[in-house]
Every structure is written in structure tokens, then in C-alpha cells.
Motif scaffolding. Structure first.
Motif, mmCIF file in Angstrom:
data_model
loop_
_atom_site.group_PDB
_atom_site.id
_atom_site.type_symbol
_atom_site.label_atom_id
_atom_site.label_comp_id
_atom_site.label_asym_id
_atom_site.label_seq_id
_atom_site.Cartn_x
_atom_site.Cartn_y
_atom_site.Cartn_z
ATOM 1 N N LEU A 92 0.870 -1.010 0.047
ATOM 2 C CA LEU A 92 0.004 0.177 0.091
ATOM 3 C C LEU A 92 0.759 1.178 -0.089
ATOM 4 N N GLY A 93 1.999 1.284 0.816
ATOM 5 C CA GLY A 93 2.699 2.386 0.673
ATOM 6 C C GLY A 93 3.490 2.813 -0.668
ATOM 7 N N LEU A 94 3.857 1.632 -1.438
ATOM 8 C CA LEU A 94 4.453 1.823 -2.408
ATOM 9 C C LEU A 94 3.489 2.436 -3.508
ATOM 10 N N CYS A 95 2.231 1.578 -3.485
ATOM 11 C CA CYS A 95 1.281 2.380 -4.332
ATOM 12 C C CYS A 95 0.758 3.927 -4.139
ATOM 13 N N ALA A 105 0.654 16.390 -5.679
ATOM 14 C CA ALA A 105 -0.378 17.175 -5.516
ATOM 15 C C ALA A 105 -1.464 16.396 -5.138
ATOM 16 N N SER A 106 -1.718 15.348 -4.400
ATOM 17 C CA SER A 106 -2.815 14.388 -4.198
ATOM 18 C C SER A 106 -3.620 15.066 -2.988
ATOM 19 N N PHE A 161 -5.284 1.295 -8.070
ATOM 20 C CA PHE A 161 -5.813 2.295 -9.094
ATOM 21 C C PHE A 161 -5.417 3.661 -9.037
ATOM 22 N N MET A 162 -4.840 4.132 -7.890
ATOM 23 C CA MET A 162 -4.352 5.260 -7.690
ATOM 24 C C MET A 162 -2.793 5.378 -8.153
ATOM 25 N N GLN A 163 -2.237 4.227 -7.716
ATOM 26 C CA GLN A 163 -0.742 3.772 -8.285
ATOM 27 C C GLN A 163 -0.760 3.804 -9.772
ATOM 28 N N GLN A 164 -1.660 3.436 -10.634
ATOM 29 C CA GLN A 164 -1.943 3.385 -11.825
ATOM 30 C C GLN A 164 -2.321 4.551 -12.587
#
Length: 267
Positions: free
Chosen positions: A11-14, A21-22, A47-50
Motif C-alpha cells: 500500500l505504501g508503494l502504491c 499534489a494528491s 488504482f491510484m498507483q496506476q
């Protein structure tokens, strides 16, 4: 490395891959059931990581009914449920999209000294006929039964699929948890406790997941499971929500679901 550390690292990496700017990125909440919350949070992180344009959040449980009410009233764009919609709910314009099948697991405090039971023994435990773990070869500890409310999705599935549960009268000497997370934390904290809920790999950390009639929840012959689904109105046009729904059908999401011990539901 413990699975909880692996999941935290994943999760941290993602999340580290999300644009810096999240903090200014639009938030998209998916509200509803506590069942499968670990699975959906991991899908959201992927999804956010992608490169997903929204910051997808999976807040604490308000129940399947709460999610349906929020989506139906327009207070939420996306919801999550662990039961089918009623005819009236579907007629109101809410769309049901199944994404994962979650085995219904029985969990116990590790001090119980038991890691496998039969379906008949589960009935005896939840009816109150067996009151001490030593009767099942475990520690000399009183069995502390944790149950869910009658409308709970996992309990409904257990009554429909687990041998002996259809007409089971659960002992009055039990604690009723109002969310999946409360049930899990009660079992984790209370010596002698047993509870149930949807299976995910994090349950294996600090708890004992029981085999039932020789089958582990991830085995093909395990007798009971809950379906996790997303819900939304049939008038949905929100681009971020539509992007997330498409991602939930993608191979990457299926890999996340499988990695947590659940089964993807094909669109």
C-alpha cells in the motif's frame, strides 16, 4: 516477513506513486459494508498507483444498507455491499456490480489452542452446547461467542450454506458485533473468543483462521462465501467513478483480489 508488513509495504508503494499534489486531488469515497474492506482498499491503492485521477477512499463500515441509502439518495457516488439488492432497490435505479467472492471464515483467539473444527462442532459452539475449548482438544478456556446481527450478510450466507446453520439458535451468551471490524477486533482482544467474517489474508496475523471439515477458506471445497459488489446509480456520469469501475474489471484488480485470498468475479 509477516503478511501485514507486506500488505503495508504494498500500500505504501502504491500511495507513494500518487502525484504529490494528491492533497488537492478530488476525493471519491466508496461507502457501505465492512466486508471485504481490506480487499477494496488494496484495489483503490492500486488504482491510484496506476494514475487514477481521484483519491479513492474506503471509509469505515456503515453497513450494506447504509451504502445503498447513501447511493440511492445521491449522498455518495459509489457504494459497496455484501448482499444482493432487493427488487425495490434495483427498481430505484441502483446498479449492482459484483467484483469479488470472499470466503466466510471462522476466526478464534490464538490462545484457544484449536485450528480446525467440524461443521457439527461449530453448531455446538454457537448453540452453546460446547462451552469450553478443552472439550475440543484446546486450552481450558471458556468459549466466548461473537456473532453478528440477524441481517448481517455473512450470517445470512452461513445460514444458507453452512451445514446445521439454517435454523440454528445462537446462544444468548454471546456478544453481538455491529460491524465486521468490531467482530474481528473483539476476537483479537478477548481470550477464548470465536467469531466469523469474510476471509482476507490479514486475518492470519494475530488470529487463528479455522479449517472447517478439513477445508481452509481458500480451498475450492470450502462451503460458504460472500460476494462483494460495487453499487451506483444507472445515471452515473462521473468520470472518476467510471474509471474506477473499469479498473475493477481489469487484470490488475483481479491480481490484487487473488493476492488477498479472494476470488475475482468475472464481469
Amino acid at each position: 516477513m509477516a503478511f501485514s508488513r507486506i500488505l503495508a509495504a504494498f500500500l505504501g508503494l502504491c500511495l507513494a506513486g500518487v502525484n504529490t499534489a494528491s492533497a488537492e486531488t478530488r476525493r471519491l469515497d466508496i461507502v457501505g459494508t465492512g466486508d471485504g474492506i481490506d480487499v477494496l482498499r488494496a484495489i483503490a491503492a492500486s488504482f491510484m498507483q496506476q494514475g487514477g485521477s481521484a483519491r479513492v477512499e474506503v471509509p469505515p463500515s456503515i453497513g450494506s444498507g447504509g451504502g445503498i441509502a447513501a447511493v440511492g439518495s445521491g449522498k455518495a457516488i459509489l457504494g459497496r455491499v455484501a448482499r444482493r439488492l432487493t427488487d425495490a432497490e434495483a427498481a430505484s435505479g441502483i446498479v449492482y456490480k459484483a467484483i469479488a467472492r470472499l470466503p466466510s471464515a471462522f476466526i478464534v483467539h490464538p490462545g484457544c489452542g484449536v485450528n480446525a473444527v467440524t461443521s457439527d462442532q461449530l453448531v455446538a459452539i454457537y448453540s452453546g452446547r460446547v462451552a469450553n475449548w478443552k472439550e475440543l482438544g484446546g486450552a481450558d478456556l471458556r468459549i466466548r461467542v461473537v456473532r453478528r446481527e440477524d441481517q448481517d450478510s455473512t450470517l445470512t450466507v452461513l445460514r444458507a450454506s453452512m451445514p446445521g446453520w439454517h435454523d440454528l439458535e445462537i446462544t444468548e451468551k454471546s456478544k453481538t458485533a455491529t460491524t465486521t471490524q468490531e467482530a474481528i477486533e473483539t476476537v483479537r482482544d478477548v481470550q477464548g473468543a470465536i467469531g466469523f467474517g469474510p476471509f482476507s489474508r490479514p486475518l492470519e496475523q494475530g488470529l487463528t483462521v479455522l479449517r472447517v471439515d478439513g477445508h481452509y477458506p481458500t480451498d475450492a471445497d470450502y462451503p460458504s462465501s460472500v460476494v462483494l459488489a460495487l453499487i451506483y446509480l444507472n445515471t452515473l456520469q462521473d468520470p472518476d467513478a467510471l474509471a474506477f469501475l473499469r479498473f475493477a474489471d481489469a487484470r490488475k484488480a483481479a491480481d490484487v483480489i487473488t493476492s488477498l485470498g479472494s476470488l475475482p468475479v468475472k464481469p
